[in-house]
Design a protein around this motif. Structure first.
Motif, PDB file in Angstrom:
ATOM      1  N   ALA A 270      40.423  44.780  38.998  1.00  0.00           N
ATOM      2  CA  ALA A 270      39.594  44.153  40.029  1.00  0.00           C
ATOM      3  C   ALA A 270      38.970  45.206  40.937  1.00  0.00           C
ATOM      4  CB  ALA A 270      40.434  43.174  40.844  1.00  0.00           C
ATOM      5  N   VAL A 274      34.985  45.666  41.648  1.00  0.00           N
ATOM      6  CA  VAL A 274      34.435  45.599  43.002  1.00  0.00           C
ATOM      7  C   VAL A 274      33.707  46.893  43.356  1.00  0.00           C
ATOM      8  CG1 VAL A 274      35.017  45.438  45.450  1.00  0.00           C
ATOM      9  CG2 VAL A 274      36.108  43.900  43.808  1.00  0.00           C
ATOM     10  N   LEU A 338      40.202  38.309  46.487  1.00  0.00           N
ATOM     11  CA  LEU A 338      39.187  38.390  45.438  1.00  0.00           C
ATOM     12  C   LEU A 338      38.475  37.051  45.272  1.00  0.00           C
ATOM     13  CD1 LEU A 338      37.822  40.153  43.307  1.00  0.00           C
ATOM     14  CD2 LEU A 338      39.612  39.469  41.692  1.00  0.00           C
ATOM     15  N   THR A 342      34.421  36.607  45.664  1.00  0.00           N
ATOM     16  CA  THR A 342      33.601  35.969  44.635  1.00  0.00           C
ATOM     17  C   THR A 342      32.658  34.929  45.239  1.00  0.00           C
ATOM     18  OG1 THR A 342      35.382  36.286  43.017  1.00  0.00           O
ATOM     19  CG2 THR A 342      33.687  34.661  42.475  1.00  0.00           C
ATOM     20  N   MET A 357      40.938  43.204  50.170  1.00  0.00           N
ATOM     21  CA  MET A 357      41.304  43.795  48.886  1.00  0.00           C
ATOM     22  C   MET A 357      41.964  45.159  49.078  1.00  0.00           C
ATOM     23  SD  MET A 357      40.800  42.118  46.031  1.00  0.00           S
ATOM     24  CE  MET A 357      40.687  43.457  44.828  1.00  0.00           C
ATOM     25  N   PHE A 415      33.424  38.946  38.388  1.00  0.00           N
ATOM     26  CA  PHE A 415      34.435  38.586  39.376  1.00  0.00           C
ATOM     27  C   PHE A 415      35.371  37.501  38.845  1.00  0.00           C
ATOM     28  CE2 PHE A 415      30.766  40.203  41.706  1.00  0.00           C
ATOM     29  CZ  PHE A 415      31.361  41.203  42.453  1.00  0.00           C
TER      30      PHE A 415
END
Length: 444
Positions: A270, A274, A338, A342, A357, A415
């Motif tokens: 992730a 990102v 997350l 999104t 995050m 995402f």
């Protein structure tokens, strides 16, 4: 509360300073590469390919560097790595200059950028985290000090991300190519620090000692002494391990560390999604042109790094939590933040989500690093340090290319993929680590 070994060990302080300047240089490339791809009229997939090639180099060489930092010595490994990083940064800068001036075409520029930001720079930075992680393991004999040591070292690297973001923001606002051309300068400073302050390997007057070759039975983890049982080691003691004998290589499927890897993998993927798409996200959701997007992208990455650094340098050392609860809490928060990213409709919401995050990573990463390190023996610390570094790097092999390709197809798709992997790892953190006895696994 006992002080962090980063405050008392001079070699660790030098390593942190080297990491600060090297990762500042790397982050300046990360911040500027997405807007640069459009400013230089290069395909978007070039960005993902460059970072994926770098991750492949890190994955392939993390154990190589980690084991050789013990066998060859920290100074030799760091000097070799920084010379390679200086070469890579200079090549990247030259390629950008030549493309902007019209001296080379898009194909040649793309090849040079992928080579410089990919295998060259990736092979160089692969050496720093495992070298530092192995040294932290040597000077932190128990679970509490191991968590504090790994958290502080990771926090120092995140501090470099913040510095890199600020420098990129300032240089990018002045000149879009400024961060690129400043990269070799920062690497050169790191090289100077290594030459001046890193102690020479094996510089003591003690006789050179070679470890005996291990038999198959002795090499088994079951027969070795756990790292967690080691009493306090000094910097001079760590120098004695520089004997040219390579320590054992760690297997990714080793039952002592596989549950930890499964529990952290999702957040690393992730983070890759990102960080590599945030430059495009800022331009598209904020309606910005490439030049002003450099500064905003830098601020987004700064928010992410600030969250991680806040946890690793300040909160985690004071919480007193063990590796398992840290990893579980971090993965749960990652799933929530997350999801918010999104769906974030504005740049302010994107910034808040990226900060969250960072907080999640700042909790989960020290838990993973300390837990995996405590699960193996003293002699395996070089190998596990390489595995710890490669775990995040291996996700970057797939994440940048897949994220940029999926983003070009449908902006939400990368995402959604990251969300599914974070959910899977979060489940592993709560299920697979439930009955895991960290210290006894080093004995079993």
């Amino acid at each position: 509360m006992p002080s962090s070994p980063l405050l008392t060990n001079p070699t660790l302080r030098a390593l942190v300073a080297i990491a600060l300047f090297t990762y500042t240089a790397q982050n300046m490339l990360n911040v500027s590469i997405a807007p640069l791809s459009r400013a230089l009229d290069l395909p978007e997939w070039i960005v993902g390919a460059a970072v994926s090639l770098a991750a492949a180099a890190v994955t392939a060489l993390s154990q190589f560097w980690g084991r050789r930092s013990i066998a060859w010595g920290r100074r030799r490994v760091i000097l070799l790595a920084l010379i390679l990083a200086l070469t890579a940064g200079t090549l990247f800068s030259a390629a950008v200059w030549a493309r902007a001036a019209g001296y080379i075409g898009a194909f040649a520029a793309a090849g040079a950028i992928m080579a410089a930001r990919g295998p060259f720079f990736g092979a160089a930075v692969a050496a720093i985290p495992p070298t530092g992680q192995a040294l932290v393991a040597e000077v932190t004999p128990d679970e509490g000090s191991r968590v504090r040591g790994t958290s502080a070292f990771s926090g120092a690297i995140n501090l470099s991300v913040m510095v890199g973001s600020l420098v990129s923001s300032a240089l990018g606002a002045w000149w879009i190519f400024g961060p690129v051309h400043a990269t070799p300068i920062f690497v050169l400073i790191a090289l100077a620090i290594a030459l001046i302050w890193l102690p020479r390997d094996g510089g003591t007057a003690r006789p050179r000692r070679h470890l005996p070759h291990l038999t198959h039975e002795a090499a088994e983890p079951e027969k070795a002494t756990p790292a967690s049982s080691i009493e306090g080691t000094t910097d001079s003691a760590s120098t004695e391990t520089t004997d040219g004998e390579l320590p054992p290589r760690m297997s990714w499927t080793d039952r002592r560390i596989a549950p930890w890897i499964a529990s952290i993998f999702g957040i690393y993927f992730a983070n890759g999604v990102v960080q590599i798409t945030i430059g495009f996200l800022v331009q598209d959701r904020g309606g910005l042109e490439p030049a002003p997007a450099v500064s905003i992208t830098a601020l987004m990455l700064l928010a992410n790094a600030a969250g991680a650094m806040l946890m690793q340098l300040i909160i985690v050392p004071r919480l007193g939590w063990g590796p398992r609860p840290l990893l579980r809490a971090g993965m749960t928060l990652a799933l929530i933040s997350l999801t918010c990213l999104t769906l974030a409709p504005t740049l302010w919401a994107v910034a808040a989500s990226t900060f969250a995050m960072g907080v999640a990573s700042g909790m989960a990463s020290p838990g993973y690093s300390a837990g995996a390190s405590l699960a193996v023996t003293e002699r395996e610390q070089g190998g596990i340090a390489g595995v710890i570094n490669a775990t995040s790097a291996i996700t970057w092999i797939v994440a940048p290319v897949s994220a940029t390709a999926l983003y070009g197809w449908m902006p939400l798709s990368p995402f959604l993929l990251a969300l599914s992997l974070v959910a899977l790892s979060c489940s592993c953190a709560w299920m697979l680590l439930r009955k895991l006895d960290i210290v006894s696994r080093a004995r079993d």
